[in-house]
Enzyme design. Structure first.
Site, PDB file in Angstrom:
ATOM      1  N   SER A 113      82.764 -34.591   4.420  1.00  0.00           N
ATOM      2  CA  SER A 113      83.151 -36.008   4.512  1.00  0.00           C
ATOM      3  C   SER A 113      82.265 -36.817   5.476  1.00  0.00           C
ATOM      4  O   SER A 113      82.764 -37.693   6.185  1.00  0.00           O
ATOM      5  CB  SER A 113      84.626 -36.140   4.884  1.00  0.00           C
ATOM      6  N   HIS A 152      78.162 -22.149  -0.810  1.00  0.00           N
ATOM      7  CA  HIS A 152      79.025 -23.335  -0.688  1.00  0.00           C
ATOM      8  C   HIS A 152      80.476 -22.913  -0.920  1.00  0.00           C
ATOM      9  O   HIS A 152      80.751 -22.038  -1.739  1.00  0.00           O
ATOM     10  CB  HIS A 152      78.597 -24.394  -1.709  1.00  0.00           C
ATOM     11  N   GLY A 202      85.164 -33.234   0.800  1.00  0.00           N
ATOM     12  CA  GLY A 202      85.713 -34.099  -0.242  1.00  0.00           C
ATOM     13  C   GLY A 202      87.079 -34.674   0.067  1.00  0.00           C
ATOM     14  O   GLY A 202      87.741 -35.218  -0.821  1.00  0.00           O
ATOM     15  N   GLU A 214      82.765 -24.173  -2.541  1.00  0.00           N
ATOM     16  CA  GLU A 214      83.215 -24.281  -3.939  1.00  0.00           C
ATOM     17  C   GLU A 214      82.755 -23.070  -4.748  1.00  0.00           C
ATOM     18  O   GLU A 214      83.432 -22.647  -5.683  1.00  0.00           O
ATOM     19  CB  GLU A 214      82.726 -25.608  -4.539  1.00  0.00           C
ATOM     20  N   LYS A 254      76.588 -31.779  -6.473  1.00  0.00           N
ATOM     21  CA  LYS A 254      77.599 -30.957  -7.162  1.00  0.00           C
ATOM     22  C   LYS A 254      77.438 -31.118  -8.677  1.00  0.00           C
ATOM     23  O   LYS A 254      76.318 -31.269  -9.151  1.00  0.00           O
ATOM     24  CB  LYS A 254      79.015 -31.331  -6.704  1.00  0.00           C
ATOM     25  N   GLU A 313      80.506 -26.137   7.267  1.00  0.00           N
ATOM     26  CA  GLU A 313      81.302 -27.003   6.399  1.00  0.00           C
ATOM     27  C   GLU A 313      82.759 -26.521   6.390  1.00  0.00           C
ATOM     28  O   GLU A 313      83.114 -25.621   5.604  1.00  0.00           O
ATOM     29  CB  GLU A 313      80.763 -26.960   4.967  1.00  0.00           C
ATOM     30  N   ASN A 357      74.162 -33.057  -1.711  1.00  0.00           N
ATOM     31  CA  ASN A 357      74.640 -32.106  -2.718  1.00  0.00           C
ATOM     32  C   ASN A 357      75.357 -32.902  -3.806  1.00  0.00           C
ATOM     33  O   ASN A 357      76.461 -33.396  -3.575  1.00  0.00           O
ATOM     34  CB  ASN A 357      75.583 -31.103  -2.060  1.00  0.00           C
TER      35      ASN A 357
HETATM   36  C1  PEP Z   1      79.590 -30.815   0.215  1.00  0.00           C
HETATM   37  O1  PEP Z   1      79.630 -30.885  -0.998  1.00  0.00           O
HETATM   38  O2  PEP Z   1      78.957 -29.905   0.773  1.00  0.00           O
HETATM   39  C2  PEP Z   1      80.296 -31.832   0.999  1.00  0.00           C
HETATM   40  C3  PEP Z   1      80.231 -31.772   2.304  1.00  0.00           C
HETATM   41  O3  PEP Z   1      80.985 -32.781   0.288  1.00  0.00           O
HETATM   42  P1  PEP Z   1      81.590 -34.160   0.895  1.00  0.00           P
HETATM   43  O4  PEP Z   1      80.495 -34.802   1.714  1.00  0.00           O
HETATM   44  O5  PEP Z   1      81.935 -34.970  -0.312  1.00  0.00           O
HETATM   45  O6  PEP Z   1      82.746 -33.807   1.745  1.00  0.00           O
END
Ligand code: PEP
Length: 247
Positions: free
Chosen positions: A205, A93, A169, A95, A11, A163, A9
């Site tokens: 992460s 997601h 992040g 976000e 983003k 998630e 992803n």
């Molecule tokens: C994500 O954007 O779904 C995500 C898991 O980000 P990160 O791997 O940076 O934590």
């Protein structure tokens, strides 16, 4: 058999020059044992799809509107993503849920739109840190799963991404036991026709250093990767770890 999935992803990152990272990833994995997906910003879906056309790496969107077309300035429909070459789309997601107040019902409507357009919907869910600290994690993800899964979802057209919001992040991850516990609960909560075949992937992460340990867990069928998917070298190491886990 559930085919493992490594999904990146990007983003709100990525300009035309960054397509070189996608091409480098594809060159590093000419015949991966797992499915490899990159979800760039909508502006790059068409160009990335064209660039990766003769490779096994597929392309997806990061969100879609629930309607096919209409007066929704700035939004992108699932049909438009499919038309641009996408095969998947992320919906729900955290976000999007935080920045745009998306509810489970809206996420379900977006996933249904994805299915109508022939896309695989990657439905994201996960608890906040306060919910985990309050011992509510399993209740929260069960509620999100029930609310965000549309009628018409199948093991083929749907992937569930667990998630934890607090892990995205941040460089922090749940313990392996915690990930395994949530994935087992999610599988138990799937409708019967989806229970065995639906892929459950972990996100939050995931990095080259922790990928192998996460992929060794039962019920983890891959990963949704944010930051570490932006550079081919990092994402390639994660794909290699997933390939190794796939045997
Ligand atoms: C994500 O954007 O779904 C995500 C898991 O980000 P990160 O791997 O940076 O934590």
């Amino acid at each position: 058999m559930r085919r493992k999935l490594a999904a990146g992803n990007w983003k709100m990152h990525g300009l035309a020059a960054d397509l070189a990272e996608a091409e480098a990833l594809a060159e590093a994995h000419p015949s991966p044992g797992c499915e490899v997906l990159l979800c760039p910003p909508a502006t790059l879906v068409g160009r990335m799809s064209a660039a990766l056309q003769r490779t096994p790496v597929v392309v997806g969107g990061q969100d879609c509107h629930a309607e096919e077309s209409g007066a929704h300035t700035g939004d992108v429909s699932a049909a438009m993503l499919a038309d641009a070459g996408a095969s998947h789309v992320i919906v729900g997601h955290s976000e999007r849920r935080t920045d745009h107040g998306e509810t489970d019902a809206q996420v379900a409507a977006k996933a249904a739109a994805a299915h109508r357009a022939g896309l695989v919907a990657i439905i994201c869910l996960g608890e906040t840190e306060a919910e985990r600290d309050g011992g509510e994690t399993l209740d929260v993800v069960a509620r999100q799963l029930a609310g965000a899964l549309p009628a018409g979802a199948t093991a083929e057209n749907t992937v569930i991404a667990y998630e934890p919001v607090w892990a995205i992040g941040t460089g922090r991850t749940p313990t392996e036991a915690e990930i395994a516990e949530v994935h087992a609960a999610l599988r138990a909560g799937l409708p019967e026709h989806m229970a065995a075949g639906t892929r459950l992937i972990y996100g939050g992460s995931v990095k080259p250093a922790n990928a192998a340990a996460i992929f060794a867990l039962p019920e983890v069928d891959g990963a949704l990767v944010g930051g570490a998917s932006l550079k081919a070298a990092d994402f390639s190491a994660i794909v290699a770890a997933l390939d190794a886990a796939a045997g």
